[in-house]
Design an enzyme around this catalytic site. Structure first.
Site, PDB file in Angstrom:
ATOM      1  CB  SER A  22     -39.595  29.872 -33.082  1.00 25.54           C
ATOM      2  OG  SER A  22     -39.386  31.184 -32.584  1.00 25.54           O
ATOM      3  CG  ASN A 109     -30.475  38.810 -34.860  1.00 23.01           C
ATOM      4  OD1 ASN A 109     -31.587  38.285 -34.820  1.00 23.01           O
ATOM      5  ND2 ASN A 109     -30.052  39.506 -35.896  1.00 23.01           N
ATOM      6  CB  THR A 154     -10.909  -9.837 -30.947  1.00 18.93           C
ATOM      7  OG1 THR A 154     -10.494 -11.156 -31.334  1.00 18.93           O
ATOM      8  CG2 THR A 154     -10.055  -9.380 -29.788  1.00 18.93           C
ATOM      9  CG  HIS A 155     -12.455 -10.584 -35.095  1.00 14.41           C
ATOM     10  ND1 HIS A 155     -12.308  -9.834 -36.238  1.00 14.41           N
ATOM     11  CD2 HIS A 155     -11.226 -10.612 -34.515  1.00 14.41           C
ATOM     12  CE1 HIS A 155     -11.044  -9.439 -36.347  1.00 14.41           C
ATOM     13  NE2 HIS A 155     -10.381  -9.891 -35.306  1.00 14.41           N
ATOM     14  CB  SER A 276     -43.993 -10.877 -26.874  1.00 17.67           C
ATOM     15  OG  SER A 276     -44.843 -11.296 -27.928  1.00 17.67           O
ATOM     16  CE  LYS A 282     -39.524 -12.589 -27.956  1.00 16.60           C
ATOM     17  NZ  LYS A 282     -38.166 -12.639 -28.424  1.00 16.60           N
ATOM     18  CG  ASN A 284     -38.729  -9.101 -26.108  1.00 16.72           C
ATOM     19  OD1 ASN A 284     -38.183 -10.196 -26.234  1.00 16.72           O
ATOM     20  ND2 ASN A 284     -39.930  -8.840 -26.600  1.00 16.72           N
ATOM     21  CD  GLU A 289     -34.442  -4.969 -28.464  1.00 15.15           C
ATOM     22  OE1 GLU A 289     -35.090  -4.854 -29.508  1.00 15.15           O
ATOM     23  OE2 GLU A 289     -34.739  -5.795 -27.573  1.00 15.15           O
ATOM     24  CE1 TYR A 316     -31.041  34.150 -35.767  1.00 16.67           C
ATOM     25  CE2 TYR A 316     -32.223  35.446 -37.411  1.00 16.67           C
ATOM     26  CZ  TYR A 316     -32.195  34.431 -36.471  1.00 16.67           C
ATOM     27  OH  TYR A 316     -33.327  33.692 -36.244  1.00 16.67           O
ATOM     28  CE  LYS A 324     -34.752  29.090 -31.294  1.00 18.25           C
ATOM     29  NZ  LYS A 324     -33.478  29.583 -31.893  1.00 18.25           N
TER      30      LYS A 324
HETATM   31  N1  ARG Z   1     -36.937  33.230 -33.166  1.00 18.28           N
HETATM   32  C1  ARG Z   1     -35.666  33.601 -33.631  1.00 18.28           C
HETATM   33  C2  ARG Z   1     -34.706  32.421 -33.562  1.00 18.28           C
HETATM   34  O1  ARG Z   1     -35.030  31.508 -32.956  1.00 18.28           O
HETATM   35  C3  ARG Z   1     -35.103  34.725 -32.807  1.00 18.28           C
HETATM   36  C4  ARG Z   1     -34.201  35.632 -33.565  1.00 18.28           C
HETATM   37  C5  ARG Z   1     -34.972  36.296 -34.628  1.00 18.28           C
HETATM   38  N2  ARG Z   1     -34.254  37.320 -35.277  1.00 18.28           N
HETATM   39  C6  ARG Z   1     -34.613  37.795 -36.429  1.00 18.28           C
HETATM   40  N3  ARG Z   1     -33.925  38.727 -36.932  1.00 18.28           N
HETATM   41  N4  ARG Z   1     -35.674  37.365 -37.064  1.00 18.28           N
HETATM   42  O2  ARG Z   1     -33.667  32.429 -34.116  1.00 18.28           O
END
Ligand code: ARG
Length: 460
Positions: A22, A109, A154-155, A276, A282, A284, A289, A316, A324
């Site tokens: 991650s 965790n 309204t509407h 455009s 144009k 816009n 939007e 966990y 995230k």
């Molecule tokens: N990268 C993990 C997360 O975002 C951190 C916690 C990982 N814990 C584990 N037991 N693998 O959740």
């Protein structure tokens, strides 16, 4: 070698390495991660789990790592999985064996739960500031347009005359509620989970309160399983963000309509409109939007995390790593949208005359004429019926209510007198609506003052 490599005989498959790491996105939490580690190390030093010099060494090195990451001098490693282990690895490379003591009485965790809370606390505050700026701009515009008459709908059919100030103040109420929702969620968010460990706390006698205090939390979580597996605070933020985006989207939808050739109520500033590639004429309302379109993303972020959480056994589970990117996306999308909408509103021009003209047609004063009869003793339902017949009569002849003669009026009801004409002037129709919450300029002026007070109170 992995930080957790002891019980493994083989290395992680390259596919898995890429799949489960991650660091590509959670590096955004480096500041919170390091702040949390510094507080943890200081507390371990105080309770004697670390020698004072060990704690000092760790704290100082973490401070340097923070500065180096900020300065762009640190390269993260995909093999170290996430921000938590990347920081720990860099620490150990820099200070040697003592760095390996930092993770005593802690798990990734509770660490990741802590980091995300710290992150969202900061972003909640920032979002509140952006909402406040938008509300200020709306309040200022409302003050300028207390007597800018416009049709209320309204509407999407013309209904009764109001003012632009009254219309804008409706959005002020929505955004004040958004601000309040964020502020309320912040109370539940601002609890420290550190000390929950992996799931069952720890055998070390931690001073959780000390860590919580150092990190600016209002208190500590009271169940270790919940401490590591609760993401309500993220869901609450995203729910509040979804509602705020819905409000922005409705406002933007109106601005799209109002800036169309058919309405011509407002003119977007060139800085907030685009052209455009083929049609030279144009201009816009893309910004409006796009905000409308991005609302779906934030709903998606909320739905994604709700769905991730719904089947998870305590405590966990790795599924939770999916939180995230959704949180980051919701934060970024909402904040950027708030910024551009504020700018768009601040710079757009209002065609007061076109709005006032629009307030006139379409028998928007018909209710006032019915009220006129009712005030003279005609039961409202009967008055409604009489005015309905007059409207039919007028529309067949292409007349407005103000264009009929008294004699013609008296043909429909003997109750009509000369004073009826004053009552159906658009301006008078609005000024007479003095009920609390109504569009009369003097009432709206009071609501502007009250809303300003409410805003200040929320920001305290
Ligand atoms: N990268 C993990 C997360 O975002 C951190 C916690 C990982 N814990 C584990 N037991 N693998 O959740």
């Amino acid at each position: 070698m992995k930080l957790w490599g002891g019980r493994f005989e083989k290395t992680t498959d390259a596919l898995v390495e890429d799949f489960h790491s991650s660091i590509s996105f959670d590096q955004r939490l480096y500041k919170q991660d390091i702040e949390g580690s510094i507080a943890h190390a200081r507390m371990l030093g105080k309770i004697g789990v670390l020698e004072p010099e060990e704690a000092d060494t760790i704290i100082q090195a973490l401070g340097e790592i923070l500065a180096d990451i900020r300065a762009g001098k640190v390269e993260f490693e995909i093999g170290a999985e996430d921000i938590h282990m990347n920081v720990e690895k860099i620490l150990t490379e820099r200070v040697g064996a003592v760095g390996k003591k930092l993770h005593t009485a802690r798990s990734r965790n509770d660490q990741v739960a802590l980091d995300l809370r710290l992150f969202l606390r900061e972003e909640t505050d920032r979002t509140q500031e952006l909402l406040a700026a938008l509300i200020h701009t709306l309040l200022k515009a409302a003050e300028d347009h207390l007597e800018t008459w416009m049709p209320g709908y309204t509407h999407l059919q013309k209904a009764q005359p109001i003012t632009l100030a009254h219309h804008l103040m409706a959005y002020v109420q929505m955004f004040l509620r958004d601000l309040e929702r964020l502020k309320d969620g912040r109370k539940r968010l601002n609890m420290s989970p550190l000390g929950s460990g992996a799931l069952a706390g720890t055998t070390f006698h931690l001073d959780r309160e000390m860590v919580a205090k150092e990190l600016g939390f209002d208190g500590i979580t009271l169940n270790s399983l919940d401490g590591v597996s609760d993401r309500d605070f993220a869901l609450e933020f995203m729910a509040a963000a979804s509602i705020a985006m819905m409000h922005l989207s409705r406002l933007c939808e109106e601005l799209v309509l109002w800036s169309s050739g058919e309405f011509q109520f407002v003119i977007m500033d060139d800085g907030y409109a685009t052209g455009s590639s083929i049609m030279p004429q144009k201009k816009n309302p893309d910004v409006a939007e796009l905000v409308r379109g991005k609302t779906g993303r934030v709903y998606g972020d909320l739905m994604a995390l709700l769905t991730v959480m719904k089947g998870l056994p305590l405590a966990y589970n790795k599924d939770m790593q999916e939180d995230k990117e959704r949180v980051f996306d919701a934060v970024d999308t909402l904040q950027k949208s708030l910024l551009v909408v504020e700018g768009m509103l601040r710079t757009m021009r209002v065609n007061k005359d076109v709005m006032a003209q629009g307030a006139k047609g379409g028998f928007t004063n018909a209710t006032d004429l019915a009220d006129y009869l009712a005030k003279k003793g005609v039961p409202f339902r009967e008055a409604h019926e009489i005015i309905g017949r007059i409207v039919l009569h007028c529309s067949k002849r292409g007349l407005g209510l103000e264009e009929m003669t008294l004699t013609e009026y008296r043909g429909f009801s003997p109750v009509f007198a000369d004073d009826l004409f004053a009552e159906i002037k658009i301006e008078q129709c609005v000024r007479a609506r003095k009920v609390v919450g109504g569009p009369a300029p003097e009432v709206v002026a009071q609501v502007i003052a009250q809303s300003r007070e409410k805003l200040n109170a929320l920001l305290e």
